[in-house]
Design a protein around this motif. Structure first.
Motif, PDB file in Angstrom:
ATOM      1  N   GLN A 257      12.518  -9.765  -0.372  1.00 40.08           N
ATOM      2  CA  GLN A 257      12.332  -8.094  -1.125  1.00 40.08           C
ATOM      3  C   GLN A 257      13.333  -7.296  -0.929  1.00 40.08           C
ATOM      4  O   GLN A 257      13.547  -7.251  -1.933  1.00 40.08           O
TER       5      GLN A 257
ATOM      6  N   ARG B 104       4.700   0.573  -3.266  1.00 40.65           N
ATOM      7  CA  ARG B 104       3.291   0.475  -3.980  1.00 40.65           C
ATOM      8  C   ARG B 104       2.719  -1.048  -3.523  1.00 40.65           C
ATOM      9  O   ARG B 104       1.973  -1.360  -2.851  1.00 40.65           O
ATOM     10  N   ASP B 105       4.198  -1.602  -3.774  1.00 36.92           N
ATOM     11  CA  ASP B 105       4.087  -3.119  -3.168  1.00 36.92           C
ATOM     12  C   ASP B 105       3.783  -2.563  -2.312  1.00 36.92           C
ATOM     13  O   ASP B 105       2.754  -4.425  -1.902  1.00 36.92           O
TER      14      ASP B 105
ATOM     15  N   LYS C 127       0.259  -2.301  -0.691  1.00 33.00           N
ATOM     16  CA  LYS C 127      -0.395  -3.214  -0.870  1.00 33.00           C
ATOM     17  C   LYS C 127      -0.698  -4.512   0.531  1.00 33.00           C
ATOM     18  O   LYS C 127      -1.631  -5.135   1.052  1.00 33.00           O
ATOM     19  N   GLU C 128       0.987  -4.721   0.439  1.00 32.97           N
ATOM     20  CA  GLU C 128       0.929  -5.381   1.331  1.00 32.97           C
ATOM     21  C   GLU C 128       0.274  -5.428   3.170  1.00 32.97           C
ATOM     22  O   GLU C 128      -0.785  -5.891   3.815  1.00 32.97           O
TER      23      GLU C 128
END
Length: 766
Positions: A691, A709-710, A713-714
Motif C-alpha cells: 500500500q 485510519r486504514d 485498523k490493520e
C-alpha cells in the motif's frame, strides 16, 4: 441544581457557588473574580460587565454605572440629582415613574428604567455562572445594603425575576458576611455570646453591624449606616485636588470635558489603591484632553489631609451601631472588616483605635459577602445539606400602620414592627369594626430613610366587614408579615366570634366528661385589597419580554461576529498556507483561483461585508471549505500516515518476537498457533509495504489511496488476533501421586469407596 450567591456591588459584583462540599468564587470570561457593575449600549448590541468596562470612556454617554444606587429611585430624588448624577454621564429620565436613562441603542434613542438596567446586569451574572457550572441557573440569594428600603428591595427582586432568577432571599450584606464567619467556627460558646462588629466600607456606602454568636446561631444586635461614605468619595477628593492642580499647572479644566473627567476618576481610583500600601503614588495620564499628557505625585499624608473631613465621620457610624446594639466597646470580642475601601490605612487605624483592639483578618474583604450569600442559598435550597445554623436578622426601619379613627378605637396608628424586630416576623392585630376599613403602612421615622424615599409602603382595604348578629362590631383579626426579604405585607384577615363550645376532658379520676368553655372561633375570611410600591405585573411582563428580545438579539450578534471572525481567520490563514506548507497538496490548476477567492473574501469583509447577516458569512466560509478542506485533509494524511505506519511496524515486530520467543510463559502455546501469529504479522507487513508503494505513485494533490485510519485498523486487527493466543492461561498441573504406601491404587480405591460411603451417609441425613 445551582446554589448561587450574588454580592451585588455598586462598582463590581462577586458570584459564589456552593459545590464540592464548599463555596467557590467563580471567574468571569476574562478570569476576573469580580465583574464591573456596568451596562453599555451600542449601535448593534449591548455590552455588559467586562465588555462595558472597555467602553467606559469611548462610549461614556451610553454606559451606565451606579446601578445599585438607582434601584427604586425617582428622577427627582435629591440623592439622584446631587450624588448619582455626578457619576453617570448619560441622561437621567423618568421611565414609568422610576429613574432611568436615555441612551442610543440600535442607532435610536431609547429609555430604560433602573429595574431594566439591573435586570440586564443580573442576566450577565447569570450567564457567567451558567458557563462556569455548565448548567442552568435559577435559585440564588442576592445581597443588598441593610439600609435599603422596601421600594429598593422590590426593585432588585423585580430585576431578578426579569433576568429569570428565583431569588430565595434578599439578605443584608453584613448579615451574609456574619453567616460566613460564624458557620465555620467550631469554638462558638453555648451560653455567653461572642460579640463581633462587622464593618463594611464599600464603593458608595459604609455599614456597621454588631452580631452575637452562640453555638449554631447568630443574632444581629444592631446596625448603623452612612449612605454617602465610600471609596468613590475618597476618589472624588483626589479628583478635585488633581483637577485644580492640572488647571493651574497645565492650563486644562477636566470638568469641561467628560472623557477627561472619567480618565481622571480612573487614575484617582488607581492612585488611592496604591496609597493604601505605599507612602506615595504617581499619577500619569496620557492625552487626558487637548492632546495633553499630565503627571504628578500624590503623598499619603496629603491624601489623608484632603480627606480629613471624611475620616472624622468614621467614628459616628460606629458609635451609633453600638448604641443601637445596647453594647459597649468592652463587650466586643472581635472586629471584622469587609469592602475594598477598608484597606485605606487611616480608616483601619480609626476603627482599630475606636474598639481598642487590632482588626481581625478572618474574612476575605472582597469575597466574604458573596460566600455568605451562597451559604444562605444552600441553607434555603432543598437539595443541599448544610450544618444547622440559625440566622436572626433585624428590621432596619420601624414600620407603623395608620387608620381612620373609629368609635371603637382610641388610637389611629400602631408601630407593628419596631426597630430591631426579627426578620422574618408575623403578627396578628385585632380591630373591632362594623364596616370595611383601610390600613396604611408607613415607615415610622421618615427622617432615618435615604433622602427622597417616600415613607409610604402600602394601603390595605379589609372588605366584607359586617356587624355581628346582635349588632355589635365584628372582631377582625389582621395578619401582617415582614417577610424574609424585609418586605411588609398584609397576609390576610378574618372575623372571629366568642362562642360556647363543648369539649371532652378527663377529670382527676380519669373519667371523661363534657365541659363547656368560651372560645374565639373563626367565622369567615375577609377579602384584602392591596396597593403597594411594587411595579405592576403588566409592566414587569413588558420588561421581561423586552429583555428576552435583547438577549436573543445579543446572542445573534455574537454568533454573527463569531461567523465573520471565522471567515476572516480562514481567509488569512488559508491564503498563507496554500503558498506555504499546503502548496504541494492543492491542484495547481485551481491554486491561483483559490488564492484569488481568499483575497477577495478578505477585502470584502473590510468593505461591504463588514455588516452582513450570519448566513452570508457561513455560506461564504462553506464555499471556501469545499476546496480548502480536502487540501488540509491531504496534508494531515501525509503527516499522520508515516506515524501510523511506524506504529504498525513496531506492533508487528513486537508480536512476532513474542510469538517466536522461547520464554517459559509462552511454552504452553502450541507451535502451530505461534506460527499462525507469525503468518498474520507477515501478511500485515506485506500489505503495508504494497500500500505504501502504491501511495508513493499518487501525487500529493490527489486523494490518497492509503489513509492513516486504514493502517490503524490493520494494527488493531493484528493485536486482536495475537492477544487471545498469547494471553492463553497455562493448564493447571496434575497433583503428584502419594508415595507413602506400597499399594497406592488399592489404597486410593479403598479411600474412594470410603469417601463415597461417607458422602452417601451425608446425603441421607435430613
Amino acid at each position: 441544581m445551582s446554589v448561587v450567591g450574588i454580592d451585588l456591588g455598586n462598582l463590581q459584583s462577586v458570584i459564589a457557588v456552593a459545590r464540592n462540599r464548599g463555596i467557590d468564587v467563580i471567574c468571569n470570561e476574562v478570569s476576573n473574580r469580580a465583574t464591573p457593575s456596568l451596562v453599555s449600549f451600542g449601535g448593534r448590541q449591548r455590552y455588559l460587565g467586562e465588555a462595558a468596562k472597555t467602553q467606559e470612556i469611548s462610549n461614556y454617554k451610553n454606559t451606565v454605572g451606579s446601578l445599585k444606587r438607582l434601584a427604586g429611585r425617582t428622577v427627582s430624588d435629591p440623592d439622584v440629582q446631587e450624588y448619582e448624577k455626578k457619576f453617570i454621564a448619560g441622561d437621567l429620565v423618568d421611565v414609568d415613574g422610576q429613574v432611568g436613562v436615555k441612551v442610543s441603542y440600535l442607532d435610536e434613542a431609547q429609555t430604560f428604567s433602573n429595574i431594566q438596567l439591573i435586570a440586564m446586569y443580573l442576566s450577565k451574572l447569570k450567564d457567567i455562572t451558567a458557563h462556569e457550572i455548565a448548567g442552568p441557573v435559577s435559585d440564588c440569594v442576592i445581597t443588598v445594603p441593610g439600609w435599603f428600603t422596601e421600594i429598593q428591595r422590590r426593585a432588585v427582586l423585580s430585576a431578578a425575576e426579569i433576568a429569570g432568577l428565583n431569588c430565595l432571599r434578599l439578605v443584608n450584606d453584613l448579615t451574609a458576611a456574619a453567616l460566613g464567619y460564624g458557620i465555620t467556627k467550631t469554638d462558638l460558646p453555648e451560653d455567653k455570646p461572642r460579640n463581633v462588629a462587622f464593618v463594611d466600607v464599600g464603593h458608595s456606602d459604609y455599614s456597621v453591624s454588631v452580631a452575637s454568636f452562640v453555638k449554631g446561631q447568630l443574632t444581629v444586635r444592631g446596625t448603623a449606616y452612612d449612605k454617602h461614605f465610600g471609596g468613590r468619595d475618597f476618589d472624588n477628593v483626589i479628583v478635585e485636588h488633581l483637577a485644580a492642580e492640572f488647571k493651574e499647572k497645565f492650563k486644562i479644566d477636566v470638568y469641561t470635558n467628560q472623557k477627561a473627567l472619567i480618565r481622571l476618576r480612573v487614575a484617582a481610583e488607581r492612585c488611592k489603591k496604591v496609597l493604601s500600601a505605599n507612602p506615595q503614588a504617581p499619577v500619569n495620564i496620557e492625552s487626558i484632553m487637548d492632546d495633553r499628557d499630565v503627571q504628578t505625585i500624590v503623598n499619603r499624608t496629603d491624601f489623608e489631609e484632603w480627606a480629613s473631613h471624611l475620616f472624622t465621620r468614621t467614628e459616628d457610624t460606629l458609635k451609633k451601631a453600638m448604641e443601637v446594639a445596647g453594647l459597649t466597646v468592652a463587650d466586643i470580642d472581635a472586629v471584622e472588616m469587609v469592602g475594598g475601601s477598608t484597606r485605606i490605612p487611616a480608616i483601619k487605624t480609626t476603627i482599630s483605635n475606636f474598639f481598642g483592639k487590632p482588626i481581625s483578618t478572618t474574612l476575605n474583604q472582597d469575597e466574604a459577602v458573596a460566600r455568605g450569600a451562597a451559604l444562605q442559598c444552600a441553607m434555603l435550597s432543598p437539595v443541599f445539606k448544610v450544618r444547622d445554623f440559625r440566622v436572626n436578622d433585624i428590621c432596619t426601619y420601624p414600620i407603623k400602620l395608620e387608620w381612620t379613627k373609629s368609635p371603637e378605637d382610641d388610637d389611629t396608628e400602631i408601630v407593628v414592627f419596631d426597630n430591631n424586630n426579627n426578620i422574618p416576623s408575623t403578627k396578628m392585630l385585632t380591630f373591632y369594626r362594623s364596616e370595611p376599613f383601610t390600613l396604611e403602612a408607613k415607615y415610622a421615622n421618615p427622617a432615618d430613610l435615604p433622602r427622597g424615599i417616600n415613607p409610604w409602603l402600602g394601603q390595605y382595604t379589609i372588605k366584607d366587614v359586617k356587624p355581628t348578629a346582635n349588632g355589635d362590631p365584628a372582631q377582625v383579626k389582621v395578619k401582617v408579615r415582614l417577610n424574609i426579604h424585609g418586605i411588609f405585607s398584609v397576609e390576610g384577615a378574618h372575623t372571629v366570634e366568642e362562642k360556647v363550645v363543648e369539649e371532652e376532658v378527663t377529670n382527676k379520676d380519669g373519667e371523661k366528661e363534657t365541659k363547656k368553655t368560651k372560645k374565639l372561633v373563626k367565622t369567615g375570611d375577609l377579602k384584602v385589597v392591596s396597593g403597594t410600591t411594587s411595579v405592576p405585573h403588566t409592566v414587569i411582563d413588558q420588561y421581561a419580554e423586552k429583555e428576552s428580545q435583547m438577549v436573543a438579539s445579543d446572542k445573534l450578534i455574537m454568533a454573527t461576529e463569531a461567523a465573520k471572525n471565522s471567515l476572516e481567520e480562514y481567509g488569512y490563514d488559508m491564503r498563507d498556507k496554500i503558498m506555504g506548507p499546503l502548496s504541494d497538496y492543492i491542484d495547481p490548476g485551481i491554486k491561483d483561483k483559490f488564492a484569488e477567492d481568499l483575497n477577495t473574501v478578505v477585502d470584502w469583509i473590510y468593505d461591504e461585508g463588514d455588516d452582513q447577516p450570519k448566513s452570508v458569512y457561513v455560506e461564504k466560509l462553506d464555499s471556501l471549505k469545499v476546496i480548502g478542506t480536502p487540501v488540509v485533509e491531504r496534508y494531515r494524511e501525509a503527516e499522520e500516515r508515516p506515524r501510523a505506519a511506524n506504529s504498525l511496524m513496531e506492533t508487528i515486530q513486537r508480536v512476532t518476537k513474542e510469538a517466536m520467543s522461547g520464554d517459559d510463559k509462552y511454552s504452553h502455546i502450541a507451535p502451530h498457533e505461534k506460527q499462525d501469529i507469525v503468518d498474520r504479522c507477515d501478511r500485515a507487513r506485506r500489505w503495508l509495504e504494497e500500500q505504501l508503494a502504491k501511495q508513493e505513485k499518487v501525487p500529493k494533490c490527489e486523494t490518497p489511496i492509503l489513509f492513516a485510519r486504514d493502517i490503524s485498523k490493520e494494527e488493531e486487527a493484528v493485536v486482536a488476533f495475537a492477544t487471545p493466543i498469547l494471553n492463553k492461561p497455562k493448564p493447571i498441573p496434575k497433583p503428584a501421586a502419594d508415595e507413602s504406601t506400597d499399594s497406592p491404587m488399592a489404597d486410593s480405591d479403598e479411600k474412594n469407596e470410603d469417601d463415597k460411603a461417607e458422602k452417601k451417609d451425608e446425603m441421607d441425613i435430613d
